[in-house]
Design a protein around this motif. Structure first.
Motif: not given
Length: 215
Positions: A170-191
């Motif tokens: 979830s931390h690098p996702a903030v800085y990537a241009d496009v983040t692909f998320a699966k499993a638990a990361l989906i809910a974390i990034l939504k929040e």
């Protein structure tokens, strides 16, 4: 400046199971209780992994046999070749250790992939980690700060694609241009209200990139 790079987490993203679970199930029964302590934040991520990886007590040939038995997303080897053929660089960014990742890459004949992870080595029938606290990407919690790695890479590439599955991602996702998320990361990034593309596997990532004319 280079055009683009695809950066992927390893455990649970490329592999179908975290390597630490394989170790716990085969060699370290007490790891189940340790896992609960870690999730209760009584242990740092790196402390949890160091304890698990130093509790294997097997010859190196057996450890390597276990490593290459780890199932990976079947689409990964071809996906990496597609990235490289399309002018991108492929990186693995892991808060685990390069020790088992390199064995997996070798097993599948995957070449020209940079692994950015905690340095690991075999000694006394276990896997040990070497942490460089002076490194600019050092993290006390994870050993490696994935967000800082992505921030550094953005100075080198026009576009960074990132793919992950769990909280450290979830931390690098903030800085990537496009983040692909699966499993638990989906809910974390939504929040956290961090933009992402929900996927289940690398085939779905490939389809997204194909529709964007990247592949």
């Amino acid at each position: 400046m280079k055009k683009w790079a695809f950066v992927s987490d390893f455990d649970g993203t490329i592999s179908k199971e975290d390597f630490y679970w394989l170790v716990i199930k085969k060699y370290f029964e007490e790891g189940h209780d340790l896992f609960k302590k870690w999730k209760a934040e009584e242990l740092l991520d790196i402390e949890f992994l160091q304890t698990v990886f130093s509790s294997i007590h097997q010859e190196e040939v057996k450890i390597i046999e276990d490593i290459v038995s780890l199932q990976i997303d079947e689409a990964v080897p071809q996906f990496i070749r597609d990235v490289q053929r399309s002018g991108g660089d492929f990186y693995i960014l892991s808060a685990g250790t390069d020790y088992y990742i390199q064995h997996i890459l070798s097993h599948y004949g995957i070449e020209n992939v940079d692994v950015i992870s905690n340095k690991g080595y075999f000694h006394d029938n276990n896997i040990h980690l070497t942490l460089n606290e002076n490194a600019p990407t050092y993290s006390k919690r994870y050993g490696i700060d994935k967000a800082k790695v992505i921030q550094q890479m953005k100075k080198e590439y026009e576009t960074i694609y990132f793919f992950g599955d769990s909280e450290p991602d979830s931390h690098p996702a903030v800085y990537a241009d496009v983040t692909f998320a699966k499993a638990a990361l989906i809910a974390i990034l939504k929040e956290k209200e961090v933009p992402f593309v929900p996927v289940n596997d690398f085939n779905e990532v490939r389809e997204y990139l194909r529709l964007q004319n990247i592949f």
